[in-house]
Design a protein around this motif. Structure first.
Motif, PDB file in Angstrom:
ATOM      1  N   LEU A 108      -7.242  -9.535  -3.233  1.00 56.31           N
ATOM      2  CA  LEU A 108      -7.099  -8.319  -2.442  1.00 56.31           C
ATOM      3  C   LEU A 108      -6.912  -8.681  -0.968  1.00 56.31           C
ATOM      4  CD1 LEU A 108      -7.123  -5.259  -2.229  1.00 56.31           C
ATOM      5  CD2 LEU A 108      -9.634  -5.343  -2.176  1.00 56.31           C
ATOM      6  N   THR A 109      -7.747  -9.602  -0.495  1.00 57.15           N
ATOM      7  CA  THR A 109      -7.636 -10.065   0.889  1.00 57.15           C
ATOM      8  C   THR A 109      -6.284 -10.719   1.141  1.00 57.15           C
ATOM      9  OG1 THR A 109     -10.022 -10.460   1.009  1.00 57.15           O
ATOM     10  CG2 THR A 109      -8.649 -11.557   2.657  1.00 57.15           C
ATOM     11  N   GLN A 110      -5.854 -11.569   0.211  1.00 59.75           N
ATOM     12  CA  GLN A 110      -4.588 -12.283   0.377  1.00 59.75           C
ATOM     13  C   GLN A 110      -3.406 -11.327   0.391  1.00 59.75           C
ATOM     14  OE1 GLN A 110      -3.946 -15.456  -2.437  1.00 59.75           O
ATOM     15  NE2 GLN A 110      -1.864 -15.866  -1.712  1.00 59.75           N
ATOM     16  N   SER A 111      -3.425 -10.334  -0.489  1.00 59.90           N
ATOM     17  CA  SER A 111      -2.295  -9.389  -0.551  1.00 59.90           C
ATOM     18  C   SER A 111      -2.212  -8.546   0.721  1.00 59.90           C
ATOM     19  CB  SER A 111      -2.436  -8.483  -1.780  1.00 59.90           C
ATOM     20  OG  SER A 111      -3.614  -7.708  -1.715  1.00 59.90           O
ATOM     21  N   ILE A 112      -3.361  -8.153   1.271  1.00 63.14           N
ATOM     22  CA  ILE A 112      -3.360  -7.373   2.513  1.00 63.14           C
ATOM     23  C   ILE A 112      -2.878  -8.240   3.679  1.00 63.14           C
ATOM     24  CG2 ILE A 112      -4.815  -6.156   4.180  1.00 63.14           C
ATOM     25  CD1 ILE A 112      -6.582  -5.286   1.823  1.00 63.14           C
ATOM     26  N   ASN A 113      -3.406  -9.468   3.753  1.00 65.62           N
ATOM     27  CA  ASN A 113      -3.013 -10.383   4.839  1.00 65.62           C
ATOM     28  C   ASN A 113      -1.550 -10.770   4.766  1.00 65.62           C
ATOM     29  OD1 ASN A 113      -6.134 -12.306   4.973  1.00 65.62           O
ATOM     30  ND2 ASN A 113      -5.656 -10.277   5.685  1.00 65.62           N
ATOM     31  N   GLN A 114      -1.129 -11.173   3.585  1.00 69.86           N
ATOM     32  CA  GLN A 114       0.194 -11.798   3.438  1.00 69.86           C
ATOM     33  C   GLN A 114       1.322 -10.787   3.266  1.00 69.86           C
ATOM     34  OE1 GLN A 114      -0.095 -15.016   0.681  1.00 69.86           O
ATOM     35  NE2 GLN A 114       1.964 -15.780   1.071  1.00 69.86           N
ATOM     36  N   ILE A 115       1.092  -9.738   2.505  1.00 69.89           N
ATOM     37  CA  ILE A 115       2.151  -8.769   2.228  1.00 69.89           C
ATOM     38  C   ILE A 115       2.202  -7.675   3.298  1.00 69.89           C
ATOM     39  CG2 ILE A 115       3.091  -7.131   0.569  1.00 69.89           C
ATOM     40  CD1 ILE A 115       3.155 -10.109  -0.280  1.00 69.89           C
ATOM     41  N   LEU A 116       1.060  -7.118   3.630  1.00 72.56           N
ATOM     42  CA  LEU A 116       1.019  -6.043   4.623  1.00 72.56           C
ATOM     43  C   LEU A 116       0.930  -6.587   6.048  1.00 72.56           C
ATOM     44  CD1 LEU A 116      -1.420  -3.570   2.817  1.00 72.56           C
ATOM     45  CD2 LEU A 116       1.072  -3.668   2.713  1.00 72.56           C
ATOM     46  N   GLU A 117       0.674  -7.895   6.158  1.00 71.76           N
ATOM     47  CA  GLU A 117       0.589  -8.588   7.451  1.00 71.76           C
ATOM     48  C   GLU A 117      -0.450  -7.954   8.377  1.00 71.76           C
ATOM     49  OE1 GLU A 117       4.398  -9.122   9.216  1.00 71.76           O
ATOM     50  OE2 GLU A 117       5.321  -9.856   7.373  1.00 71.76           O
ATOM     51  N   LYS A 118      -1.593  -7.644   7.820  1.00 70.49           N
ATOM     52  CA  LYS A 118      -2.714  -7.115   8.591  1.00 70.49           C
ATOM     53  C   LYS A 118      -4.000  -7.456   7.854  1.00 70.49           C
ATOM     54  CE  LYS A 118      -0.679  -3.235   8.215  1.00 70.49           C
ATOM     55  NZ  LYS A 118      -0.211  -1.842   8.334  1.00 70.49           N
ATOM     56  N   ASN A 119      -5.128  -7.076   8.409  1.00 75.78           N
ATOM     57  CA  ASN A 119      -6.381  -7.290   7.707  1.00 75.78           C
ATOM     58  C   ASN A 119      -6.942  -5.958   7.217  1.00 75.78           C
ATOM     59  OD1 ASN A 119      -7.861  -6.141   9.976  1.00 75.78           O
ATOM     60  ND2 ASN A 119      -7.466  -8.088  11.010  1.00 75.78           N
ATOM     61  N   PHE A 120      -8.010  -6.027   6.477  1.00 77.00           N
ATOM     62  CA  PHE A 120      -8.601  -4.832   5.887  1.00 77.00           C
ATOM     63  C   PHE A 120      -8.988  -3.817   6.958  1.00 77.00           C
ATOM     64  CE2 PHE A 120     -12.498  -2.649   4.351  1.00 77.00           C
ATOM     65  CZ  PHE A 120     -11.946  -1.954   3.288  1.00 77.00           C
ATOM     66  N   TYR A 121      -9.580  -4.306   8.020  1.00 71.81           N
ATOM     67  CA  TYR A 121     -10.008  -3.465   9.141  1.00 71.81           C
ATOM     68  C   TYR A 121      -8.823  -2.682   9.716  1.00 71.81           C
ATOM     69  CZ  TYR A 121     -11.636  -2.603  13.976  1.00 71.81           C
ATOM     70  OH  TYR A 121     -11.958  -2.048  15.189  1.00 71.81           O
ATOM     71  N   GLN A 122      -7.712  -3.371   9.945  1.00 72.14           N
ATOM     72  CA  GLN A 122      -6.531  -2.715  10.511  1.00 72.14           C
ATOM     73  C   GLN A 122      -5.945  -1.698   9.541  1.00 72.14           C
ATOM     74  OE1 GLN A 122      -4.446  -6.376  11.144  1.00 72.14           O
ATOM     75  NE2 GLN A 122      -4.808  -6.363  13.368  1.00 72.14           N
ATOM     76  N   LEU A 123      -5.854  -2.065   8.280  1.00 72.52           N
ATOM     77  CA  LEU A 123      -5.274  -1.193   7.273  1.00 72.52           C
ATOM     78  C   LEU A 123      -6.027   0.130   7.173  1.00 72.52           C
ATOM     79  CD1 LEU A 123      -3.435  -0.560   4.841  1.00 72.52           C
ATOM     80  CD2 LEU A 123      -5.041  -1.850   3.408  1.00 72.52           C
ATOM     81  N   VAL A 124      -7.333   0.046   7.045  1.00 78.99           N
ATOM     82  CA  VAL A 124      -8.142   1.254   6.875  1.00 78.99           C
ATOM     83  C   VAL A 124      -8.103   2.132   8.124  1.00 78.99           C
ATOM     84  CG1 VAL A 124     -10.476   2.136   6.469  1.00 78.99           C
ATOM     85  CG2 VAL A 124      -9.640   0.178   5.171  1.00 78.99           C
ATOM     86  N   ASN A 125      -8.183   1.519   9.277  1.00 72.34           N
ATOM     87  CA  ASN A 125      -8.227   2.312  10.501  1.00 72.34           C
ATOM     88  C   ASN A 125      -6.871   2.921  10.850  1.00 72.34           C
ATOM     89  OD1 ASN A 125     -11.004   2.340  11.664  1.00 72.34           O
ATOM     90  ND2 ASN A 125     -10.769   0.141  11.392  1.00 72.34           N
ATOM     91  N   GLU A 126      -5.795   2.314  10.416  1.00 73.10           N
ATOM     92  CA  GLU A 126      -4.482   2.954  10.571  1.00 73.10           C
ATOM     93  C   GLU A 126      -4.428   4.245   9.766  1.00 73.10           C
ATOM     94  OE1 GLU A 126      -1.488   0.162   9.492  1.00 73.10           O
ATOM     95  OE2 GLU A 126      -1.768  -1.084  11.277  1.00 73.10           O
ATOM     96  N   LEU A 127      -4.992   4.220   8.566  1.00 76.66           N
ATOM     97  CA  LEU A 127      -5.034   5.421   7.729  1.00 76.66           C
ATOM     98  C   LEU A 127      -5.935   6.479   8.347  1.00 76.66           C
ATOM     99  CD1 LEU A 127      -5.235   3.763   4.190  1.00 76.66           C
ATOM    100  CD2 LEU A 127      -3.261   4.859   5.252  1.00 76.66           C
ATOM    101  N   ARG A 128      -7.014   6.060   8.974  1.00 79.84           N
ATOM    102  CA  ARG A 128      -7.917   7.004   9.625  1.00 79.84           C
ATOM    103  C   ARG A 128      -7.247   7.676  10.828  1.00 79.84           C
ATOM    104  NH1 ARG A 128     -13.126   2.947   9.190  1.00 79.84           N
ATOM    105  NH2 ARG A 128     -13.779   3.597   7.096  1.00 79.84           N
ATOM    106  N   VAL A 129      -6.477   6.917  11.567  1.00 77.33           N
ATOM    107  CA  VAL A 129      -5.761   7.487  12.700  1.00 77.33           C
ATOM    108  C   VAL A 129      -4.744   8.519  12.222  1.00 77.33           C
ATOM    109  CG1 VAL A 129      -4.063   6.980  14.507  1.00 77.33           C
ATOM    110  CG2 VAL A 129      -6.098   5.548  14.271  1.00 77.33           C
ATOM    111  N   GLU A 130      -4.040   8.202  11.135  1.00 75.17           N
ATOM    112  CA  GLU A 130      -3.075   9.153  10.574  1.00 75.17           C
ATOM    113  C   GLU A 130      -3.789  10.405  10.078  1.00 75.17           C
ATOM    114  OE1 GLU A 130       0.213   8.991  10.738  1.00 75.17           O
ATOM    115  OE2 GLU A 130      -0.175   7.192  11.943  1.00 75.17           O
ATOM    116  N   GLU A 131      -4.974  10.224   9.519  1.00 75.60           N
ATOM    117  CA  GLU A 131      -5.765  11.370   9.057  1.00 75.60           C
ATOM    118  C   GLU A 131      -6.162  12.251  10.238  1.00 75.60           C
ATOM    119  OE1 GLU A 131      -7.831  13.890   6.429  1.00 75.60           O
ATOM    120  OE2 GLU A 131      -6.483  12.219   5.965  1.00 75.60           O
ATOM    121  N   PHE A 132      -6.563  11.614  11.325  1.00 67.10           N
ATOM    122  CA  PHE A 132      -6.938  12.375  12.527  1.00 67.10           C
ATOM    123  C   PHE A 132      -5.733  13.148  13.056  1.00 67.10           C
ATOM    124  CE2 PHE A 132      -6.973  12.719  17.137  1.00 67.10           C
ATOM    125  CZ  PHE A 132      -8.165  13.407  17.356  1.00 67.10           C
ATOM    126  N   LYS A 133      -4.575  12.498  13.100  1.00 66.89           N
ATOM    127  CA  LYS A 133      -3.362  13.171  13.584  1.00 66.89           C
ATOM    128  C   LYS A 133      -3.051  14.408  12.748  1.00 66.89           C
ATOM    129  CE  LYS A 133      -0.815   9.252  15.560  1.00 66.89           C
ATOM    130  NZ  LYS A 133       0.419   8.443  15.424  1.00 66.89           N
TER     131      LYS A 133
END
Length: 361
Positions: A286-311
């Motif tokens: 899970l960590t590898q797929s987020i790092n390597q494919i999405l080019e971010k970490n878990f922290y960044q991924l989740v908080n991007e979704l939270r920002v979109e939710e706030f918007k």
């Protein structure tokens, strides 16, 4: 058997079992082996304290005495390799054990055969101040290294501070305090200070045990904890990975789908273990797929979704009934400070300015 001896024996049993569990159930990384050895040596010391007359068996006494010289190097190297994927120590790191080896060899004829010569007599310091000074030096060095570690383990947590490795500092400080009491014992020859020192050692073992239950991946899934999701870093980190890109693509898509579909990001305490459980993807993949494919970490991924939710929430008319902080908390953020900082980082504007921009001119 005194109350103190009972506690020492319990600490010994707990430590030995815990060190073996870490060694055989943990990863094959060198950090796991170092932690296991550190706990083992600490527990070994809890068994043989000054209330036990080990002089009856000189060989056993020699095997035990001086092992304190391993405590500092083992902990220091564990901190150094805390976020390493290495499976063995670098050759230069073995020099940290030189003093232990030399003093053990020199103390052998004194403690086993009772040899006493003018040349070897100073070696009896192995029971004196050398181990205490040695431990203090290494623990101070460890604290310096710990301060340089990233206290937010972005591959595992979605909130700042949730994955703090401050507990490493606590272990170092407890060890420093215990060493201080040993020094006082040597100066005043009051057994109570010695017993307090080993009670602290028992406490450190239990602290580590509790931590292994609270955050098991520190001990059993420990691999590349502190990551920034940088593409170059990820490529280097996973250069020898046997997992194909197509498989990682599937894992990454599944992880995002799970986060959005179940809206897991609304949980302010969400961590990687929970996402792994929901998605059925092993932690490391899970960590590898987020790092390597999405080019971010878990922290960044989740908080991007939270920002979109706030918007999304702030753009609705009914949002006027709530404060920006209330909307942020509903979107999965835990504190006002982290929300403001993350929002600004991802949008180049403040939450209030963004809301204002939505209103017709």
């Amino acid at each position: 058997m005194s109350f103190f001896q009972l506690l020492f024996y319990l600490g010994f049993a707990q430590g030995i079992i815990f060190s073996l569990v870490i060694l055989f159930k943990g990863s094959k990384k060198v950090n796991t082996k170092l932690l296991s050895a550190f706990v083992f040596i600490t527990a070994w010391g809890c068994l043989f304290d000054d209330t036990v007359n080990l002089q009856i068996n000189p060989l056993v006494y020699w095997l035990w005495n001086g092992n304190q010289l391993l405590i500092g190097p083992l902990f220091y190297l564990y901190v150094i390799y805390f976020d390493s994927n290495e499976t063995r120590l670098a050759q230069k790191d073995y020099w940290h054990f030189l003093l232990f080896v030399l003093l053990k060899l020199l103390a052998f004829p004194i403690e086993v055969f009772g040899v006493s010569t003018g040349f070897l007599e100073p070696v009896t310091f192995i029971s004196g101040l050398i181990p205490s000074v040695h431990i203090l030096a290494y623990m101070v060095a460890s604290l310096v290294v710990i301060k340089k570690l990233d206290y937010n383990l972005f591959d595992f947590f979605s909130q700042e501070g949730a994955g703090s490795v401050a507990w490493l500092s606590y272990i170092a400080l407890i060890t420093i305090s215990a060493t201080f009491f040993v020094l006082v014992f040597k100066l005043l020859e009051s057994i109570i200070f010695y017993q307090i020192a080993y009670l602290m050692a028992v406490f450190s073992i239990y602290l580590l045990s509790i931590k292994s239950i609270t955050y098991p991946f520190f001990f059993f899934e420990h691999s590349g904890l502190v990551s920034n999701g940088n593409k170059n870093t990820s490529e280097k980190k996973y250069a020898n990975s046997p997992v194909s890109k197509s498989k990682l693509d599937v894992y990454a898509e599944k992880a995002v789908k799970c986060l959005k579909g179940e809206r897991l990001y609304l949980n302010p305490d969400l961590n990687l273990s929970q996402l792994a459980e929901y998605s059925g993807i092993p932690h490391h993949l899970l960590t590898q797929s987020i790092n390597q494919i999405l080019e971010k970490n878990f922290y960044q991924l989740v908080n991007e979704l939270r920002v979109e939710e706030f918007k999304s929430r702030v753009s609705k008319p009914e949002s006027d009934q709530l404060t920006l902080l209330a909307l942020a908390l509903e979107s999965g953020f835990k504190t006002k400070s982290s929300f403001n900082r993350i929002f600004k980082e991802l949008t180049d504007t403040t939450p209030s300015a963004y809301k204002k921009s939505l209103k017709p001119q």
